[in-house]
Every structure is written in structure tokens, then in C-alpha cells.
Design a protein around this motif. Structure first.
Motif, PDB file in Angstrom:
ATOM      1  N   HIS A 177      49.534  24.582  60.592  1.00 55.16           N
ATOM      2  CA  HIS A 177      48.698  25.419  61.447  1.00 55.16           C
ATOM      3  C   HIS A 177      49.513  26.209  62.471  1.00 55.16           C
ATOM      4  O   HIS A 177      48.949  26.907  63.316  1.00 55.16           O
ATOM      5  CB  HIS A 177      47.668  24.561  62.187  1.00 55.16           C
ATOM      6  N   SER A 178      50.842  26.096  62.399  1.00 56.34           N
ATOM      7  CA  SER A 178      51.705  26.735  63.399  1.00 56.34           C
ATOM      8  C   SER A 178      51.921  28.221  63.091  1.00 56.34           C
ATOM      9  O   SER A 178      51.749  28.677  61.960  1.00 56.34           O
ATOM     10  CB  SER A 178      53.053  26.031  63.443  1.00 56.34           C
ATOM     11  N   GLN A 179      52.361  28.942  64.111  1.00 52.75           N
ATOM     12  CA  GLN A 179      52.702  30.348  63.935  1.00 52.75           C
ATOM     13  C   GLN A 179      53.902  30.505  62.997  1.00 52.75           C
ATOM     14  O   GLN A 179      53.968  31.467  62.231  1.00 52.75           O
ATOM     15  CB  GLN A 179      53.008  30.978  65.293  1.00 52.75           C
ATOM     16  N   GLN A 216      45.998  26.327  54.983  1.00 53.00           N
ATOM     17  CA  GLN A 216      45.294  25.897  56.190  1.00 53.00           C
ATOM     18  C   GLN A 216      43.865  25.431  55.916  1.00 53.00           C
ATOM     19  O   GLN A 216      43.120  25.153  56.848  1.00 53.00           O
ATOM     20  CB  GLN A 216      45.293  27.038  57.209  1.00 53.00           C
ATOM     21  N   LYS A 237      52.682  30.309  59.442  1.00 52.00           N
ATOM     22  CA  LYS A 237      51.980  31.537  59.089  1.00 52.00           C
ATOM     23  C   LYS A 237      52.957  32.676  58.830  1.00 52.00           C
ATOM     24  O   LYS A 237      52.754  33.494  57.920  1.00 52.00           O
ATOM     25  CB  LYS A 237      51.002  31.903  60.190  1.00 52.00           C
ATOM     26  N   ALA A 238      54.035  32.715  59.613  1.00 48.01           N
ATOM     27  CA  ALA A 238      55.041  33.761  59.420  1.00 48.01           C
ATOM     28  C   ALA A 238      55.771  33.581  58.090  1.00 48.01           C
ATOM     29  O   ALA A 238      56.046  34.564  57.378  1.00 48.01           O
ATOM     30  CB  ALA A 238      56.032  33.743  60.576  1.00 48.01           C
TER      31      ALA A 238
END
Length: 456
Positions: free
Chosen positions: A409-411, A430, A414-415
Motif C-alpha cells: 500500500h506504500s507510495q 492492493q 505504487k511507483a
């Protein structure tokens, strides 16, 4: 931990004697009852102690009992302050038809290095580490590197439990070997400064019956590692594990793009689930299989074995409805690959498609031991995969050493997804829950002992 011995026995141990049930393996005077196997390290008796000394240019040396033992409790004291690695062989053997008679079998590690895996269990000349202390970090400081250490080993039935100075280190269940000799190892050396380095043993005694009042209490926090095939131990059942594959039928599974299990291409025989080789393509043969149930927070463990050049994967948080066209179903993937022979190992970014990696996203590396590579046991050998996922935090373990950790769920995650092949799938990785998947990638890959527990 409470030791189940009476005051009289404790006093007896303190002066080097034993009760009527215990038998001394070392008489304190000579090496009667022992024989040397393997290398040419020296063993001699000095001041009621067996003293082993390292010799250059010779293999591992073992001073072994002439007698073999099956079920037993073994106690001894070990002194090591030289940095020389050592170990205590139990249920070990030599066989001229196995690797020219090399000593092989369970070894209780004596590890004075910074790694600190004393009391862990290494399978000498067979499977390598089967209970590394990467699964029990708290025991890594149990060894006293400047004095005598009390070692307690219980090998009863298929269970092997070890303690160093009263700290439980290993809790193993394995049925590969039921009987063998006991041995004291002087490890081979490569560094000049270890020439002549010593290790000492004393007060070696064994109990071969009447275990009930002599077994030590198990430390609840120490995990049990089992190598039983498609079976759950009592400990696993008490701790919520269940078999995800029963070892004989397709109950609980279906094709990822089917309403039923594939009619061919996935073979079940002798407790092994095998996807058969086709054309090497992604889901172009019998297709992936998925669990009927979905999982959110879980611990998954299984064994896999690959053939030369093979590719497969274990996927989780899978949504089979996302990709009904060509290719595999979509989910996070623990990569299974022959890194040496399959071209995918050189694709992706910095090795993020190699065995144990979070496929196309995070490269597998040994996070348990600094400067030690990931521990893949080889083609045609059984390897353990473990995936722990809870509240977004995910870990990949390869042969009980951690190789990947991330927060889905971290940035950062996602990156990574945004620059991967998964970028087109909205909210990839997610979803709150999903199926477990075993991949058909056109190569022969086998699985067994697939177990899972759901985490609160």
C-alpha cells in the motif's frame, strides 16, 4: 524454560557424573568407542576433554561414535573461542554408494561467526540448511564465544529440538533419517590464521529411553519447521495451518480461466503436483490453477522443484476475472525460475525476475544474512517458498531466509508498479483479498506440502 530434572540429577551433572539411565559416550581418558572419518584434523584427549585441531588442506573431519543411535537425548559441553566453525553430527551415516562414502546427515551447528546460527540444523552433504536461525533470530546470541557451552539435543521420532545454554534454537520435524552415529566436527579451513585452531568437548552423555521426565519444555515463540510431505504436525494444526492441497485430489482448486480443474496437464502422483512441460509459453498449456477460496492476511508455505531452464510462479492477491485473454492471471508473483538457464533472469530491472523475486518489481536478495547470496538448493532439488502477508506488509522467504519485503500500500510500491508490466491494471496488488495461483509457464515444475494459515 523449565528443565524437567530433579535436584539430584542437577547436582550429578555439575560434577560430571550421570544417573543410571544416562550413558557416558566419552570416558575422559581415551577415544574408546570413537573413530575418525573424513579429513585429517587431529583429535586427542587432554585433561578429560576431547581436543580437535584444524589442519589445512583437508576436508571436514568427524570423530564419530562406532555405535548408531535412533531416538535419544544428547548432552555435551563445547568450548570454542578461535572462530573455527564446527558442529555436532546426529543420525549421520556413511554409505559407499552415496557420494563415495562422505559423512552425511543432520548437524547441530556451532557457529562462532557474527551470523550466530549455533543450534541451527544443517543437513551435511545433503540439503544444506534445514533450520537456519533466520527463523529464530532471538537464539543467535546464545553461544558463549569465550567459555564452555551446554548443548542439549532431543531427537525423538521425527522431531529434533536443540538448545544452547538453555535457549531453544531449533524445532525441526523431518523423517529423512531415523538412525545414525554421533560425530564431533572439525571444519575444513582456508585461512592461515585458523591453522591449529581448537575446539573442545567434554561431559558427553546420551539417554536412549525413559524420555518422559527428561524432555525440556518447548519455547512457545520458536517456530516449528516441518519437512513432512503433505502432512500437518500437531504444532501446525494448533497454530492454524491447513493443507491447501491434500496431496491426492484437486479439491479446493480450479483452472484460473475455468470453472473446473484442468482435465489434463496437471499431474498428481506420489504426493507431488506437477505441471507438465508444453511449449514454454505463458499459460498456453493446461493453464494456471487457483484456489477456490480467497485470502487476505495469510502465511503460505510450500515446496517446489524445477527442471532445467524452467519458469513458473506462485501468485497471490490474484483476481482471475481480470485477464480472460492470452497469458497468465493477474496477481503479485513469487518468481520461480532457473536463473542460470532461463532468459527471463536477464530481463526486467536488476534481476527482478529471478527466483524468489516479486516478479518484475523487487529483486530477491538475502535479507537474513549480510553478504550471503540467496539460498537456492538447485535444479531437481526441493526448495521451500514462504509468503507472509499481513496488513499490507509482505515478505518472500526462500529456503527459510528472507529475500523480499515490501508494503503493497506504500507510495514506493505504487511507483514500482507504474513502471512495470502491471501498470495497466488499476490498483494492482492492493486488492483486499485474492486467490493463490500456481502458474503454467510451459515448463515442468513440481509442488508439494502446500499449507496456509490465515492471520488476524
Amino acid at each position: 524454560m523449565i528443565r524437567k530434572v530433579g535436584l539430584a540429577l542437577c547436582l550429578a551433572l555439575s560434577v560430571g557424573t550421570v544417573s543410571a539411565q544416562w550413558v557416558d559416550l566419552f570416558n575422559g581418558k581415551d577415544l574408546k568407542g570413537w573413530t575418525q572419518l573424513g579429513g585429517k584434523a587431529t583429535y586427542e584427549v587432554i585433561d578429560n576433554e576431547i581436543v580437535g585441531a584444524a589442519v589445512p588442506d583437508t576436508p571436514n573431519s568427524f570423530l564419530t561414535t562406532k555405535k548408531k543411535y535412533g531416538d535419544f537425548i544428547l548432552e555435551l559441553e563445547v568450548f570454542i573461542n578461535s572462530g573455527l566453525n564446527s558442529g555436532i553430527q546426529i543420525r549421520s551415516n556413511t554409505d559407499k554408494d552415496y557420494r563415495d562414502g562422505v559423512v552425511h546427515g543432520y548437524q547441530v551447528e556451532i557457529d562462532p561467526s557474527s551470523r550466530g546460527w549455533s543450534g541451527g540444523i544443517y543437513d551435511e552433504q545433503r540439503r544444506g540448511w534445514i533450520y537456519p536461525l533466520s527463523r529464530n533470530y532471538k537464539a543467535a546470541s546464545a553461544l558463549n564465544k569465550a567459555g564452555w557451552n551446554k548443548i542439549h539435543i532431543e531427537a525423538i521420532g521425527s522431531e529434533i529440538n536443540t538448545w544452547v545454554n538453555g535457549v531453544q534454537c531449533a524445532r525441526l520435524v523431518d523423517d529423512m533419517t531415523a538412525e545414525g552415529f554421533i560425530g564431533l566436527q572439525v571444519h575444513s579451513i582456508w585461512e592461515d590464521h585458523l591453522k591449529g585452531a581448537q575446539i573442545k568437548w567434554r561431559n558427553i552423555k546420551i539417554l536412549t529411553s525413559g524420555f518422559e521426565n527428561e524432555e525440556w519444555d518447548r519455547a512457545p515463540a520458536v517456530p516449528e519447521l516441518s519437512y513432512l510431505k503433505n502432512q500437518l504436525t500437531d504444532w501446525e494444526q494448533r497454530n492454524g495451518f491447513r493443507l491447501l492441497w491434500d496431496g491426492t485430489t484437486n479439491a479446493g482448486w480450479r483452472g484460473a480461466k475455468l470453472d473446473e480443474f484442468p482435465v489434463s496437464g496437471w499431474n498428481m502422483a506420489d504426493g507431488v503436483l506437477t505441471v507438465q512441460k508444453t511449449d514454454g509459453g505463458e499459460s498456453t498449456g493446461p493453464g494456471d490453477i487457483v484456489t477456490i477460496n480467497k485470502f487476505a492476511n495469510f502465511e503460505l508455505e510450500l515446496e517446489f522443484k524445477i527442471t532445467e531452464g524452467a519458469n513458473s510462479g506462485i501468485k497471490y492477491y490474484v483476481d482471475p476475472s481480470l485477464n480472460k485473454g492470452a497469458g497468465s492471471a493477474i496477481g503479485c508473483e513469487f518468481q520461480i525460475l532457473d536463473d542460470e538457464k532461463h532468459p527471463d533472469a536477464k530481463k526486467g530491472v536488476n534481476g527482478n525476475r529471478t527466483v524468489g523475486s516479486l516478479y518484475d518489481l523487487i529483486t530477491a536478495d538475502n535479507l537474513s544474512v549480510k553478504d550471503r547470496g540467496k539460498q537456492f538448493k538447485g535444479i531437481g532439488q526441493w526448495n521451500k517458498a514462504r509468503i507472509v502477508a499481513k496488513d499490507g506488509k509482505v515478505e518472500h522467504w526462500l529456503n527459510n531466509e528472507k529475500v523480499v519485503t515490501y508494503d503493497r500500500h506504500s507510495q514506493l510500491f505504487k511507483a514500482l508498479v507504474a513502471y512495470s508490466k502491471y501498470a495497466k491494471w488499476e490498483n494492482f496488488g492492493q486488492w483486499p483479498e485474492g486467490c493463490i495461483l500456481l502458474q503454467d509457464h510451459g515448463d515442468e515444475v513440481s509442488y508439494r506440502s502446500i499449507k496456509i494459515r490465515e492471520l488476524n
